[in-house]
Design an enzyme around this catalytic site. Structure first.
Site, PDB file in Angstrom:
ATOM      1  N   ASP A   1      17.304  69.725 -19.307  1.00 30.40           N
ATOM      2  CA  ASP A   1      16.321  70.395 -18.456  1.00 30.40           C
ATOM      3  C   ASP A   1      16.920  71.697 -17.932  1.00 30.40           C
ATOM      4  O   ASP A   1      17.958  71.702 -17.265  1.00 30.40           O
ATOM      5  CB  ASP A   1      15.942  69.461 -17.308  1.00 30.40           C
ATOM      6  CG  ASP A   1      14.825  70.014 -16.429  1.00 30.40           C
ATOM      7  OD1 ASP A   1      14.528  71.214 -16.518  1.00 30.40           O
ATOM      8  OD2 ASP A   1      14.265  69.221 -15.647  1.00 30.40           O
TER       9      ASP A   1
ATOM     10  N   SER B   1      10.097  69.755 -10.287  1.00 29.77           N
ATOM     11  CA  SER B   1      10.246  71.192 -10.485  1.00 29.77           C
ATOM     12  C   SER B   1      10.232  71.899  -9.127  1.00 29.77           C
ATOM     13  O   SER B   1      10.988  71.539  -8.230  1.00 29.77           O
ATOM     14  CB  SER B   1       9.120  71.689 -11.411  1.00 29.77           C
ATOM     15  OG  SER B   1       9.342  72.991 -11.852  1.00 29.77           O
TER      16      SER B   1
END
Length: 273
Positions: A201, A143
């Site tokens: 994602d 991330s």
């Protein structure tokens, strides 16, 4: 998840086993300092340094955290990420212009630049201290941590080539820079940068193009958890739809669910098995 697997300290280049090892290191960055030190030593790393700072950026993020672990053959710096909903908020914040990239090359997202800047001097000094005998150096993160790992690699390559990392592996990394910096990075990290994206994602789709772009070397994880060395041109849309409809009770949550670090670990472990 099963107990963390061992890490091959002599790993070089690209392999799924090495990707899984660095994914484990990325996941460990979310733990507290004591847990990080216990696991690092269980993996055979005898030196651990924590990097943390608190600052007040124009985003809902209060600190930047990372750790570096070293052995006689390998040094790994893993950057901590942030929650999917939180990172979405500050990735889409358009009030702050981008900042100049490393060595004045291109531009980077202001929040990423500020977050890395707050710990980068300590990371660089630690690498210089720990890399005592030509150990391989690896950056990794999930991330936000993936963006910071990529940027740290860019700084070393463009500004401190003697400390340049042997490789960077990221998981669920957002778009981080403009095309000019991406081009310089792709040249310097050819066959050394690997950016994993898990099916739907949502974070790798942010911030929006064309202001920001991705570096190369994508590794795409499809809806069945299989790793591909590129996103299939034919069938990619169908595969994403399949992933979205896998959970009939919460299809809209797939973009967040696919972002969780555990989802990346599960998929990589499946490919190894």
């Amino acid at each position: 998840m099963a107990a963390p697997a061992a890490i091959d300290h002599r790993a070089a280049g690209y392999s799924l086993a090495h990707a899984y090892s660095l994914a484990q290191a990325s996941a460990l960055a979310y733990k507290d300092e004591a847990a990080i030190e216990r696991q690092a030593r269980a993996w055979g790393f005898d030196r651990v340094r924590h990097h943390e700072t608190r600052f007040t950026p124009p985003f809902p993020l209060q600190d930047t955290q990372a750790y570096t672990m070293a052995s006689d053959h390998m040094v790994v710096t893993a950057f901590r990420g942030t929650e999917p909903i939180q990172i979405k908020d500050w990735l889409t914040d358009g009030n702050t212009p981008p900042r100049r990239g490393p060595a004045g090359t291109g531009y980077v997202h202001h929040g990423f630049a500020e977050a890395l800047e707050s710990i980068y001097p300590d990371v660089k000094d630690t690498l210089a201290e720990f890399r005592t005998d030509g150990q391989s150096v690896w950056f990794t993160g999930h991330s936000l941590g993936g963006a910071l790992a990529m940027l740290a690699g860019a700084h070393l390559y463009l500004e401190e080539p003697r400390l340049a990392a042997d490789g960077v592996y990221t998981f669920g990394q957002p778009r981080t820079c403009d095309g000019k910096l991406a081009a310089a990075y792709n040249k310097g990290f050819d066959k050394r940068m690997y950016r994993f994206v898990n099916n739907n994602d949502i974070v790798p789709l942010l911030p929006p193009e064309p202001a920001y772009t991705h570096v190369d070397s994508l590794r795409y994880i499809d809806s069945r958890g299989r790793v591909h060395e590129s996103m299939p041109v034919i069938g990619a849309f169908a595969d994403r739809v399949k992933g979205m409809t896998a959970d009939v009770l919460a299809p809209a949550s797939d973009g967040v669910r696919d972002h969780f670090m555990d989802s990346y670990l599960t998929a990589l472990k499946k490919n190894l098995d």
